[in-house]
Design a protein around this motif. Structure first.
Motif, PDB file in Angstrom:
ATOM      1  N   PRO A 143      48.868  -0.503   5.411  1.00  0.00           N
ATOM      2  CA  PRO A 143      48.714   0.760   6.149  1.00  0.00           C
ATOM      3  C   PRO A 143      49.821   1.747   5.787  1.00  0.00           C
ATOM      4  N   PRO A 144      49.510   3.029   5.694  1.00  0.00           N
ATOM      5  CA  PRO A 144      50.533   4.029   5.361  1.00  0.00           C
ATOM      6  C   PRO A 144      51.478   4.260   6.531  1.00  0.00           C
ATOM      7  N   GLU A 145      52.719   4.594   6.202  1.00  0.00           N
ATOM      8  CA  GLU A 145      53.702   4.900   7.243  1.00  0.00           C
ATOM      9  C   GLU A 145      53.556   6.367   7.650  1.00  0.00           C
ATOM     10  N   ALA A 146      53.678   6.618   8.958  1.00  0.00           N
ATOM     11  CA  ALA A 146      53.485   7.978   9.468  1.00  0.00           C
ATOM     12  C   ALA A 146      54.747   8.495  10.127  1.00  0.00           C
ATOM     13  N   THR A 147      55.056   9.761   9.889  1.00  0.00           N
ATOM     14  CA  THR A 147      56.078  10.491  10.638  1.00  0.00           C
ATOM     15  C   THR A 147      55.423  11.753  11.174  1.00  0.00           C
ATOM     16  N   ALA A 148      55.926  12.259  12.285  1.00  0.00           N
ATOM     17  CA  ALA A 148      55.264  13.395  12.922  1.00  0.00           C
ATOM     18  C   ALA A 148      56.266  14.491  13.248  1.00  0.00           C
ATOM     19  N   ARG A 149      55.803  15.722  13.189  1.00  0.00           N
ATOM     20  CA  ARG A 149      56.634  16.874  13.530  1.00  0.00           C
ATOM     21  C   ARG A 149      55.736  17.976  14.077  1.00  0.00           C
ATOM     22  N   ILE A 150      56.371  19.020  14.562  1.00  0.00           N
ATOM     23  CA  ILE A 150      55.636  20.188  15.043  1.00  0.00           C
ATOM     24  C   ILE A 150      55.901  21.365  14.109  1.00  0.00           C
ATOM     25  N   PHE A 151      54.845  22.000  13.648  1.00  0.00           N
ATOM     26  CA  PHE A 151      54.970  23.245  12.888  1.00  0.00           C
ATOM     27  C   PHE A 151      54.946  24.406  13.862  1.00  0.00           C
ATOM     28  N   ARG A 152      55.881  25.345  13.671  1.00  0.00           N
ATOM     29  CA  ARG A 152      55.918  26.553  14.498  1.00  0.00           C
ATOM     30  C   ARG A 152      55.837  27.788  13.612  1.00  0.00           C
ATOM     31  N   PRO A 153      55.057  28.785  13.996  1.00  0.00           N
ATOM     32  CA  PRO A 153      55.090  30.065  13.286  1.00  0.00           C
ATOM     33  C   PRO A 153      56.502  30.645  13.316  1.00  0.00           C
ATOM     34  N   PHE A 154      56.765  31.592  12.422  1.00  0.00           N
ATOM     35  CA  PHE A 154      58.122  32.083  12.191  1.00  0.00           C
ATOM     36  C   PHE A 154      58.834  32.517  13.467  1.00  0.00           C
ATOM     37  N   ALA A 155      58.206  33.371  14.255  1.00  0.00           N
ATOM     38  CA  ALA A 155      58.875  33.888  15.462  1.00  0.00           C
ATOM     39  C   ALA A 155      59.174  32.765  16.449  1.00  0.00           C
ATOM     40  N   GLU A 156      58.241  31.849  16.618  1.00  0.00           N
ATOM     41  CA  GLU A 156      58.474  30.722  17.524  1.00  0.00           C
ATOM     42  C   GLU A 156      59.594  29.828  17.012  1.00  0.00           C
ATOM     43  N   ARG A 157      59.634  29.636  15.696  1.00  0.00           N
ATOM     44  CA  ARG A 157      60.685  28.786  15.121  1.00  0.00           C
ATOM     45  C   ARG A 157      62.064  29.402  15.308  1.00  0.00           C
ATOM     46  N   GLN A 158      62.149  30.727  15.148  1.00  0.00           N
ATOM     47  CA  GLN A 158      63.430  31.392  15.364  1.00  0.00           C
ATOM     48  C   GLN A 158      63.903  31.235  16.809  1.00  0.00           C
ATOM     49  N   ALA A 159      62.975  31.415  17.759  1.00  0.00           N
ATOM     50  CA  ALA A 159      63.333  31.271  19.172  1.00  0.00           C
ATOM     51  C   ALA A 159      63.738  29.836  19.487  1.00  0.00           C
TER      52      ALA A 159
END
Length: 337
Positions: free
Chosen positions: A220-236
């Motif tokens: 089975p493949p190993e999984a890692t997870a994250r959240i992508f945020r649009p630019f303005a949200e990421r800056q905040a």
């Protein structure tokens, strides 16, 4: 003001004149159609043509392949120069057809694997190493969902060409339901990789699972997870984390100055509302200088960037060459930042 308007208009006319036929795709499209009729008679039909902005000449011409509803063939044509990507067009068209067929086969393998396991693909990037599916991960279901999608990835890995992992974007049903569907009759791969579609699916934050596929596809493949945020949200988000860490440093490491938010921000396993990452800081930094930092504060935060739990200082995170090396997770495994 009137003179300024005439001057601006004059510049626009000069720009149009300088651009010449680069502002249209007609000559390039005709050249592409002539090439296709000569080399692949009855097999290629032009679907779209667009300027190669910001280049000043040439167009990308996209063909559908007869008898293949999935595949697209992309060719960059500069009729004025008589070349395709500055090389003989006959050779580049043959290469484009071979690449298109190969990518079409790869798409069918990928799409079939996800369809069979109950997670049909709703979008993909052009290299086919990132796909979008409809799903709503929660703390209650995220472990099972990642394992379920991992079975799709494992099924795909058995028939794929080459190596490498796969990123799977999980799009909330409310967002997925409003996505543009593309022009009816266009090849599947063109609709699935259309820029308007990918832009629509990227307007909101989303959950991304990265799967590292073992050489042995039976594993089975190993999984890692994250959240992508649009630019303005990421800056905040970054600012909220920085401010919180700066306040903590003032209380616990007087004289320290905060640097940038760094590290691969990952979701804590089994959660969709807890992320761990790092913030660089410096001690004894002269005022006004940028803090590059050889120490970090490890922090776990909620989706808004508010710390939850204990903050921890990790020292000496740069090697002898100055390369930043950060712990990948709470177990302290090392990764390059």
């Amino acid at each position: 003001m009137a003179n300024a308007g005439r001057w601006t208009a004059g510049l626009a006319v000069l720009a149009l004149a300088a651009g010449g036929c680069a502002l249209g795709t007609g000559d390039d499209r005709r050249r592409a159609e002539e090439l296709a009729a000569k080399q692949f008679p009855g097999q290629l039909t032009v679907v779209t043509a667009r300027n190669l902005f910001p280049e000043t000449s040439g167009s990308e011409v996209v063909f559908a392949l007869s008898g293949d509803p999935d595949t697209v063939v992309r060719l960059r044509v500069d009729a004025e120069a008589g070349t395709c990507e500055r090389q003989p067009c006959e050779r580049k068209l043959a290469e484009a057809v071979d690449k298109g067929r190969s990518l079409g086969t790869a798409w069918r393998h990928l799409a079939t694997a996800f369809q069979r396991c109950g997670h049909p693909i709703i979008a993909a990037n052009w290299p086919l190493n990132e796909v979008w599916i409809e799903a709503a991960p929660t703390n209650a279901n995220v472990r099972a969902l990642l394992a379920d999608v991992g079975e799709c990835v494992q099924e795909w890995a058995k028939v794929r060409d080459g190596r490498g992992g796969l990123s799977v974007n999980l799009v909330e049903p409310a967002v997925a339901g409003k996505r543009p569907r593309g022009e009816p009759g266009q090849p599947t791969l063109l609709r699935m990789t259309e820029s308007k579609l990918l832009a629509a699916l990227s307007e909101k934050s989303r959950f991304i699972a990265g799967y590292a596929v073992p050489e042995d596809p039976s594993e089975p493949p190993e999984a890692t997870a994250r959240i992508f945020r649009p630019f303005a949200e990421r800056q905040a988000f970054d600012k909220k984390v920085q401010d919180a860490v700066a306040g903590w440093l003032r209380a616990n490491r007087p004289g320290a100055s905060v640097g940038r938010v760094v590290g691969v921000w990952r979701l804590v396993p089994g959660t969709v509302d807890r992320q761990s990452g790092h913030v660089l800081f410096c001690e004894g930094q002269p005022e006004g200088e940028v803090c590059h930092g050889d120490q970090v504060v490890a922090v776990t935060v909620d989706p808004q960037g508010n710390p939850v739990g204990r903050l921890q200082v990790i020292e000496n995170v740069r090697d002898e060459k100055g390369t930043l090396r950060l712990p990948d997770d709470a177990d302290g495994e090392q990764g390059t930042g």
